[in-house]
Design a protein around this motif. Structure first.
Motif, short mmCIF file in Angstrom:
data_model
loop_
_atom_site.label_atom_id
_atom_site.label_comp_id
_atom_site.label_asym_id
_atom_site.label_seq_id
_atom_site.Cartn_x
_atom_site.Cartn_y
_atom_site.Cartn_z
N VAL B 90 0.91 -1.50 0.10
CA VAL B 90 0.01 0.13 -0.20
C VAL B 90 0.87 1.26 -0.10
O VAL B 90 0.40 2.29 -0.63
N ASN B 91 2.14 1.20 0.43
CA ASN B 91 2.94 2.34 0.61
C ASN B 91 3.46 2.68 -0.86
O ASN B 91 4.27 3.62 -0.97
N GLU B 92 3.33 1.66 -1.73
CA GLU B 92 3.87 2.03 -3.17
C GLU B 92 2.82 2.74 -4.06
O GLU B 92 3.17 3.27 -5.10
N VAL B 93 1.69 2.79 -3.55
CA VAL B 93 0.77 3.49 -4.24
C VAL B 93 1.02 5.05 -4.36
O VAL B 93 0.87 5.59 -3.35
N PRO B 94 0.97 5.42 -5.79
CA PRO B 94 1.59 6.75 -5.60
C PRO B 94 0.41 7.94 -5.25
O PRO B 94 -0.87 7.36 -5.24
N ASP B 95 0.66 9.17 -4.74
CA ASP B 95 -0.21 9.98 -4.05
C ASP B 95 -0.98 10.61 -5.40
O ASP B 95 -0.37 11.47 -5.98
N PRO B 96 -2.15 10.44 -5.54
CA PRO B 96 -3.10 10.94 -6.65
C PRO B 96 -3.13 12.36 -6.33
O PRO B 96 -3.34 12.90 -7.68
N THR B 97 -3.00 12.89 -5.46
CA THR B 97 -2.94 14.42 -5.50
C THR B 97 -1.68 15.35 -5.59
O THR B 97 -1.93 16.56 -5.65
N ASP B 98 -0.70 14.51 -5.78
CA ASP B 98 0.79 15.17 -6.12
C ASP B 98 0.37 15.73 -7.50
O ASP B 98 -0.16 15.16 -8.39
N ASP B 99 0.93 17.05 -7.73
CA ASP B 99 0.56 17.76 -9.04
C ASP B 99 0.87 16.84 -10.42
O ASP B 99 0.35 16.72 -11.36
N GLU B 100 2.14 16.19 -10.20
CA GLU B 100 2.29 15.27 -11.40
C GLU B 100 1.53 14.29 -11.68
O GLU B 100 1.30 13.54 -12.58
N ASN B 101 0.68 13.81 -10.60
CA ASN B 101 -0.12 12.62 -10.63
C ASN B 101 -1.77 12.88 -10.68
O ASN B 101 -2.35 12.15 -11.02
N LEU B 102 -2.00 14.36 -10.72
CA LEU B 102 -3.40 14.62 -10.68
C LEU B 102 -4.15 14.22 -11.94
O LEU B 102 -5.26 13.86 -11.85
N ASP B 103 -3.48 14.30 -13.07
CA ASP B 103 -4.39 13.72 -14.21
C ASP B 103 -4.09 12.24 -14.54
O ASP B 103 -4.50 11.81 -15.62
N LYS B 104 -3.53 11.38 -13.66
CA LYS B 104 -3.31 10.10 -13.72
C LYS B 104 -4.36 9.30 -13.14
O LYS B 104 -4.77 9.85 -11.97
N PRO B 105 -4.66 8.11 -13.96
CA PRO B 105 -5.72 7.25 -12.84
C PRO B 105 -4.83 6.51 -11.87
O PRO B 105 -3.81 6.33 -11.87
N GLY B 106 -5.59 5.97 -10.74
CA GLY B 106 -4.99 5.22 -9.81
C GLY B 106 -4.70 5.80 -8.44
O GLY B 106 -4.40 6.88 -8.35
N GLY B 107 -4.93 5.10 -7.52
CA GLY B 107 -4.67 5.62 -6.02
C GLY B 107 -5.78 6.42 -5.34
O GLY B 107 -5.75 6.55 -4.28
N ARG B 108 -6.74 6.81 -6.12
CA ARG B 108 -7.97 7.63 -5.71
C ARG B 108 -8.98 6.66 -4.75
O ARG B 108 -9.35 7.18 -4.05
N GLY B 109 -9.02 5.42 -5.21
CA GLY B 109 -10.01 4.70 -4.45
C GLY B 109 -9.46 4.56 -2.99
O GLY B 109 -10.29 4.81 -2.17
N ILE B 110 -8.26 4.24 -2.72
CA ILE B 110 -7.82 3.98 -1.55
C ILE B 110 -7.69 5.27 -0.57
O ILE B 110 -7.99 5.36 0.54
#
Lengths: 118, 141
Positions: B90-110
């Motif tokens: 679970v620690n390897e799931v990227p933070d979806p709210t980081d600016d560089e991840n904001l438009d990527k899918p994944g991590g939001r469910g958790i």
């Protein structure tokens, strides 16, 4: 499941396309796939550039649905168009706020405000 | 209805079956007077958790199943969901709210589960998830 089964009500207001979600719950994967395809075709096939997504009917949505909206945003930006979201109820707005997607999307209170200056 | 009740369901890797259990759990919460906001949060968390277990855990394998155990009292609902997959960190799931991840899918469910539930805990393997919601908890933010 028929791909032609409309999950969006489409209305033209001037040069703006208003797409209203029909479903109360946007959860089921098959359904999300269809909604995604119908959204994308607005930009990719029909070449629409000013799009408002109306969430009045939506009571639930999952992160899978958020994924489609993010993709939609990218496609609209790539086409140099404008995308706005409106009439998102407070529970659902919280889902956008938690995931900070309220920063990515241009979100307006209601359809009228979404159409303003579009 | 003050006594806690315990429930158990074993379902195949089928999200429609997952949704039936979801309905069963939230119906119990409504009967016990949980607020619409609590019910909304638990429903959302269950949706994310069960889809994760079925799709990412069991990889939709029809030979695998998902075990769901829950207990419900007037003050809280406690849910344990276990799939038969290899788990994840679970620690390897990227933070979806980081600016560089904001438009990527994944991590939001958790992230949504953590925000709406009182407790979200994975076992070390990452194939067993514990969710807990206490009634009428005041938001910290």
């Amino acid at each position: 499941m028929s791909a032609g089964h409309r999950r969006l009500d489409i209305e033209e207001v001037g040069d703006v396309t208003v797409a209203k979600f029909v479903d109360k719950k946007i959860l089921d994967e098959g359904n999300i796939q269809i909604i995604g395809n119908q959204l994308f075709s607005l930009v990719e096939e029909e070449g629409r550039q000013k799009i408002v997504l109306d969430f009045s009917n939506v009571e639930y949505l999952s992160s899978a649905a958020l994924g489609k909206l993010i993709t939609m945003d990218k496609k609209v930006k790539a086409a140099k168009g404008k995308l706005r979201l409106c009439s998102v109820r407070p529970d659902i707005y919280e889902v956008f706020a938690i995931t900070k997607l309220n920063k990515l999307f241009d979100m307006r209170e209601n359809q009228e405000q979404a159409l303003e200056g579009m | 209805m003050s006594n806690p009740e315990e429930f158990s369901e074993r379902i195949p890797s089928d999200t429609a079956r997952g949704r039936e259990v979801q309905e069963q759990i939230v119906a119990g919460m409504e009967q016990r007077g949980f607020s619409p906001r609590d019910v909304f949060g638990v429903r959302l968390a269950l949706e994310e958790a069960l889809v994760n277990a079925i799709k990412h855990g069991n990889r939709m394998d029809p030979a695998k199943s998902v075990q769901i155990d829950w207990s419900l009292s007037d003050s809280e609902v406690h849910i344990v969901i276990e799939d038969e997959g290899g788990g994840f960190d679970v620690n390897e799931v990227p933070d979806p709210t980081d600016d560089e991840n904001l438009d990527k899918p994944g991590g939001r469910g958790i992230m949504l589960m953590r925000s709406f539930m009182s407790l979200v805990e994975y076992n070390d393997t990452g194939n067993r998830l514990t969710l807990e919601k206490r009634k009428d908890e005041v938001d910290e933010d």
